[in-house]
Structures are given as C-alpha cells and as structure tokens.
Design a protein around this motif. Structure first.
Motif, short mmCIF file in Angstrom:
data_model
loop_
_atom_site.label_atom_id
_atom_site.label_comp_id
_atom_site.label_asym_id
_atom_site.label_seq_id
_atom_site.Cartn_x
_atom_site.Cartn_y
_atom_site.Cartn_z
N LYS A 1 0.84 -1.21 0.00
CA LYS A 1 0.00 0.00 0.00
C LYS A 1 0.87 1.25 0.00
O LYS A 1 0.66 2.17 -0.80
N GLU A 2 1.84 1.28 0.89
CA GLU A 2 2.72 2.43 0.98
C GLU A 2 3.59 2.56 -0.28
O GLU A 2 3.90 3.67 -0.72
N GLY A 3 3.97 1.41 -0.85
CA GLY A 3 4.73 1.45 -2.09
C GLY A 3 3.94 2.07 -3.22
O GLY A 3 4.46 2.89 -3.99
N LEU A 4 2.68 1.68 -3.35
CA LEU A 4 1.81 2.23 -4.40
C LEU A 4 1.59 3.73 -4.18
O LEU A 4 1.61 4.52 -5.13
N GLU A 5 1.41 4.12 -2.92
CA GLU A 5 1.24 5.55 -2.62
C GLU A 5 2.49 6.35 -3.01
O GLU A 5 2.40 7.49 -3.50
N GLY A 6 3.65 5.76 -2.79
CA GLY A 6 4.89 6.44 -3.14
C GLY A 6 5.04 6.66 -4.63
O GLY A 6 5.48 7.73 -5.09
N ILE A 7 4.67 5.66 -5.43
CA ILE A 7 4.76 5.80 -6.89
C ILE A 7 3.71 6.79 -7.39
O ILE A 7 3.98 7.57 -8.32
N ALA A 8 2.53 6.79 -6.78
CA ALA A 8 1.51 7.78 -7.15
C ALA A 8 2.00 9.20 -6.82
O ALA A 8 1.76 10.14 -7.58
N PHE A 9 2.70 9.34 -5.71
CA PHE A 9 3.29 10.63 -5.33
C PHE A 9 4.31 11.09 -6.37
O PHE A 9 4.32 12.25 -6.80
N ILE A 10 5.18 10.17 -6.80
CA ILE A 10 6.18 10.51 -7.82
C ILE A 10 5.50 10.94 -9.12
O ILE A 10 5.84 11.97 -9.72
N ALA A 11 4.52 10.16 -9.56
CA ALA A 11 3.83 10.46 -10.82
C ALA A 11 3.13 11.81 -10.76
O ALA A 11 3.19 12.61 -11.71
#
Length: 393
Positions: free
Chosen positions: A366-376
C-alpha cells in the motif's frame, strides 16, 4: 523500564533469506545483510548478487554462500529455491529501481515472501501489477522505508494517534543532502551512476531516492492522505538527466497543509531528514541526524525533549529501542526493526495466525503504491508548470 527491542522468539526458527542484487560494490545490499542478522531472525543462504553471472559468483564466494545457491540470474534463483525443501522463505530485492518489479513479481509467483528496497518500482502501471501479484500470492511484501523503524518516529505516530497534537494543521518534511552537488555520475561512482540514469532509477532522481522517504514519513506519522500537490522539480547540475532538487506544496486530508523539500545539491547537508508536525494543541520536531530525541511543544507550555528509552516514551517506541538512553542508536537499528517486523509478519503468515499488531506498522505494498503515485503526480505537476495534481494510487 526494560529496553528489550524487537527480540526474536526462541521458538521460531531463523528464516532462510535470499538476496537479489547487493554484490560487489553495492552499499545497500551490505546494509540489508547486516540488519537482517541483528535480531537473529534470518540466515542468509542464497543469492543472485549481480546481473553479471561472473560477478554474482565472485560475490557469493566472498560472502561464503554455497556455490550451488549462488545464481547467475534471479529467474534461476526463484525457480530453484522454490523447488528445494530447504528453499528460502523470503528474498531481499536490493537492485536498481527499474528491476524491482520483475524481480519481486518472480519470487511472489514462486510462493516466496519479499522484502523490497524503495521505491516500489518506476511506473504506476508496474505498481498496480505488483499489488495484484502480492494479493494473488498471499505472501508478505515489505517495503524498506527504514526511517519508519526509528523509535522516536514510532513515538511520534503514537502521540498523533492518541490525539496529543489535536487536529493536524501543518506538516513540514525535508530531506537535504549534498553528495550530488557535482556531476559525480561522470566519475565512475556506481551509486551516483544508477541513481541519475533514468533507465535504472526511473523518471525521478532526488524525488524517488529521498523525496519518497520524506513523503512516506509525513504520512506514516500523521496518518493523513494527500489530496493534492503542486511541485517544482529542478536539475541544477548541467547535463543531469533527472531532478536533483524538489519543492512541493501539499494539501492533506482534513484541511492540513504541508511543504516538502528534498535536495541532493545542498552543500553542508549530509543526510538531513527532518519532520515537523503542528496541530491545534502541540507540535513535534524530529531530526534524523539527532534521532534519539523528539521535541514536543504543547501550546503555551515549556517545550519538552522526549529521549529514546527515557521518561515519556511509550510502548511503541520502547518496543523498538535496543540500548539504554544516552547511547547512539539510529540508521542500522531502525532498518533492523523493519526486518524484525517483517519476520513476525512472515512467521504469522506461515503459521496462519494473527500477527503482532505492532508489527503491522511496517510499510508494505500500500505504501509502495502511494509512493509511486506521489512521484507520478509530482512529475505531472512540475511538467505542467506547477499545477495542482491529486496523487491517484
């Protein structure tokens, strides 16, 4: 008060650990191997330590691995270890960002738990595919946002959850370094080389390397999601293909506002990660370079300095403290807390029992997906001239 830390359970066997990446010349692989042993929860038994088969073999020999369990590719390792009666329980993925997705997915599909270095991967498409792979496998997936393992960060989260700050108003996160203030990637430095190569790091440089840590820490402590952000990415060093400085305005849930600054070109900063949180009733300030202290400032009262392991620390901080107050405890111990929590989650999954709730604070898919969404979202905002963008995980 007893300072016991994240101790192993003597009734639980050590988990058999494999590693992909982390061979000769790699910094973070050595860190992962060291912290995995700190609580006596793992035995390092197998590896595909380089994409170069000869270097992989040489690296395995240096580390004392059985030659039969030193593999020339991660694909061969996943297949072989899944077929062994004594195969690895879990793999550490410590490769450059662009290979996190295929490596982790291969081991999940082979029925092996995964501990993956951050960021999760390089694109949202890969991130969603990783989430599906984790869900389909039923295996534990842990992302090593290691600063969430620091005792005083656990203390800060517990205080926020207990309402000691009141409603959160302001969140200030910053992570400043200076090691890329020159074009170090042209000198042959391996760490600088892959971090500034978009083919390996993905489209984010400083943003993905350290900006994600600051963002993750802000969300971990406050529990607040990000509604939208406005960003400005800069490459100050001539000829650099990725950003080396990040400035972001953030709008969080419940009306909180924030700012995030990350830079790898700020002279005088070694590893200056800081988090400041201000609520209606009090504020908190934590500094990674002085990590054993948390400044707590109740409104209209004298500020207090809470010391790791000392009076004022609570159960969640004491659980992950290892040595008495006054002794330095930091990066390695925080990292080891992530590995210890991961071991508890893996044992619980294998034993089909509920995990210790405290171990569930460890970052995952979950946190990993949030991090990539933040980058994008950050890249989209900056490329759009600083428009407001909502991170869509």
């Amino acid at each position: 008060m007893s300072i016991e830390g994240s101790k192993s359970n003597s009734r639980q066997r050590r988990l058999r650990l494999g590693m992909v990446g982390g061979g000769q010349g790699a910094f973070i692989g050595a860190v992962h191997r060291l912290v995995a042993r700190m609580d006596d929860r793992y035995d390092f038994v197998a590896g595909a330590l380089s994409s170069d088969p000869e270097r992989a073999k040489a690296s395995g020999a240096e580390l004392g691995l059985d030659p039969d369990r030193t593999y020339g590719s991660y694909e061969a390792m996943a297949t072989a270890e899944a077929a062994r009666n004594d195969g690895i329980d879990v793999v550490s993925v410590v490769t450059p960002n662009n290979t996190h997705h295929p490596v982790a997915k291969a081991f999940l599909e082979a029925g092996i738990h995964v501990i993956c270095d951050k960021p999760l991967c390089t694109t949202l498409e890969e991130a969603h595919d990783m989430r599906h792979a984790v869900e389909a496998s039923g295996k534990v997936f842990v992302l090593t946002h290691n600063y969430t393992g620091f005792p005083m960060i656990r203390q800060a989260r517990a205080m926020v959850e207990a309402g000691e700050l009141g409603r959160i108003r302001l969140i200030q996160a910053e992570y400043a370094q200076d090691w890329l203030a020159t074009k170090l990637e042209d000198s042959g430095n391996k760490q600088a080389g892959w971090r500034t190569d978009p083919k390996q790091s993905g489209p984010a440089g400083c943003l993905g390397d350290i900006g994600t840590h600051a963002y993750n820490l802000a969300r971990f402590v406050t529990g607040l999601g990000c509604d939208s952000l406005m960003a400005d990415l800069t490459s100050f060093v001539d000829g650099r293909a990725v950003d080396d400085n990040v400035s972001i305005l953030l709008r969080f849930e419940d009306g909180a506002k924030g700012m995030l600054w990350a830079s790898q070109v700020a002279p005088g900063n070694d590893n200056n990660l800081r988090l400041r949180i201000y609520g209606e009733k009090a504020g908190l300030h934590w500094d990674q370079e002085n990590p054993n202290y948390l400044r707590f400032a109740p409104l209209n009262q004298v500020p207090q300095m809470i010391t790791r392991g000392g009076a004022g620390t609570g159960e969640m901080a004491n659980r992950v403290s290892r040595i008495p107050p006054g002794h330095t405890e930091g990066f390695l111990e925080g990292f080891a807390n992530i590995y210890s929590d991961a071991a508890e989650l893996i044992h619980a999954a294998n034993d089909k029992r509920p995990a210790d709730p405290a171990a569930c604070w460890v970052p995952g898919i979950k946190e990993g997906l949030e991090g990539i969404a933040f980058i994008a979202a950050t890249i989209e905002s900056s490329h759009g001239g600083g428009v407001w963008v909502k991170p869509e995980a």
